[in-house]
Design a protein around this motif. Sequence first.
Motif, PDB file in Angstrom:
ATOM      1  N   ASN A 109     -37.112  31.328  14.269  1.00  0.00           N
ATOM      2  CA  ASN A 109     -38.065  30.264  13.966  1.00  0.00           C
ATOM      3  C   ASN A 109     -37.816  29.589  12.614  1.00  0.00           C
ATOM      4  N   GLN A 110     -37.360  30.308  11.612  1.00  0.00           N
ATOM      5  CA  GLN A 110     -37.206  29.752  10.273  1.00  0.00           C
ATOM      6  C   GLN A 110     -35.845  29.104  10.010  1.00  0.00           C
ATOM      7  N   ILE A 111     -34.873  29.304  10.882  1.00  0.00           N
ATOM      8  CA  ILE A 111     -33.521  28.781  10.659  1.00  0.00           C
ATOM      9  C   ILE A 111     -33.224  27.689  11.681  1.00  0.00           C
ATOM     10  N   GLN A 112     -32.715  26.544  11.193  1.00  0.00           N
ATOM     11  CA  GLN A 112     -32.313  25.464  12.082  1.00  0.00           C
ATOM     12  C   GLN A 112     -30.869  25.079  11.788  1.00  0.00           C
ATOM     13  N   LEU A 113     -30.032  25.110  12.818  1.00  0.00           N
ATOM     14  CA  LEU A 113     -28.644  24.665  12.741  1.00  0.00           C
ATOM     15  C   LEU A 113     -28.553  23.328  13.458  1.00  0.00           C
ATOM     16  N   SER A 114     -27.698  22.438  12.968  1.00  0.00           N
ATOM     17  CA  SER A 114     -27.611  21.111  13.579  1.00  0.00           C
ATOM     18  C   SER A 114     -26.173  20.627  13.659  1.00  0.00           C
ATOM     19  N   VAL A 115     -25.939  19.804  14.668  1.00  0.00           N
ATOM     20  CA  VAL A 115     -24.693  19.061  14.835  1.00  0.00           C
ATOM     21  C   VAL A 115     -25.113  17.629  15.099  1.00  0.00           C
ATOM     22  N   GLU A 116     -24.588  16.691  14.291  1.00  0.00           N
ATOM     23  CA  GLU A 116     -24.991  15.287  14.435  1.00  0.00           C
ATOM     24  C   GLU A 116     -23.768  14.388  14.408  1.00  0.00           C
ATOM     25  N   LEU A 117     -23.643  13.549  15.425  1.00  0.00           N
ATOM     26  CA  LEU A 117     -22.587  12.553  15.494  1.00  0.00           C
ATOM     27  C   LEU A 117     -23.208  11.205  15.166  1.00  0.00           C
TER      28      LEU A 117
END
Length: 180
Positions: A109-117
């Motif tokens: 819940n506390q960690i967010q990973l992202s990939v953005e193009l």
Amino acid sequence: MKKSAFMRVSKSISLTIILFVCNNLIAQQQPSTSKSRSDFWNHVQFGGGLGLGFGSGYTDISIAPSAIYNFNEYVALGLGAQYTYVKQRDYYASHLYGGSIIALFNPINQIQLSVELEELRVNVNLDGSNSNSQDYWNTGLFLGAGYRSGNVTIGARYNVLQDNKSVYSDAFMPFVRVYF
């Protein structure tokens, strides 16, 4: 083809198009009893960013709305748009506009990973010289990680496609992401 035959054909095509459009508009106005349609909007969150920067002869204004769809508590996918105006008096003015696709992963819940193009069109006009103006596309692929609390995530992202023509001065940049 004679003018009268052409007029009959064009009227028939126009009438067909009008009927098709009207039929689609009427179909969209009918109330939906489907639970899946209303359930879709329960998974959508809207957010984005606003930026203002002013200095001695310098202006930077940005707007970047976005929306994500939460598939479950771990995965979300979204779209964003961006427009930025930057001007340095007596030097240049630029307009950047484009869009992005973002994937968010929350392993806990506390960690967010992202990939953005991100794909931006860049228009730079140097003052006093049309020959040095630049128009080009800039592509960024950002990998990010952040701490999430409720609807707010604070973290950093890294542009793995950073080069000399990039619109960003550094590949590494912090972010604050808010979705409601």
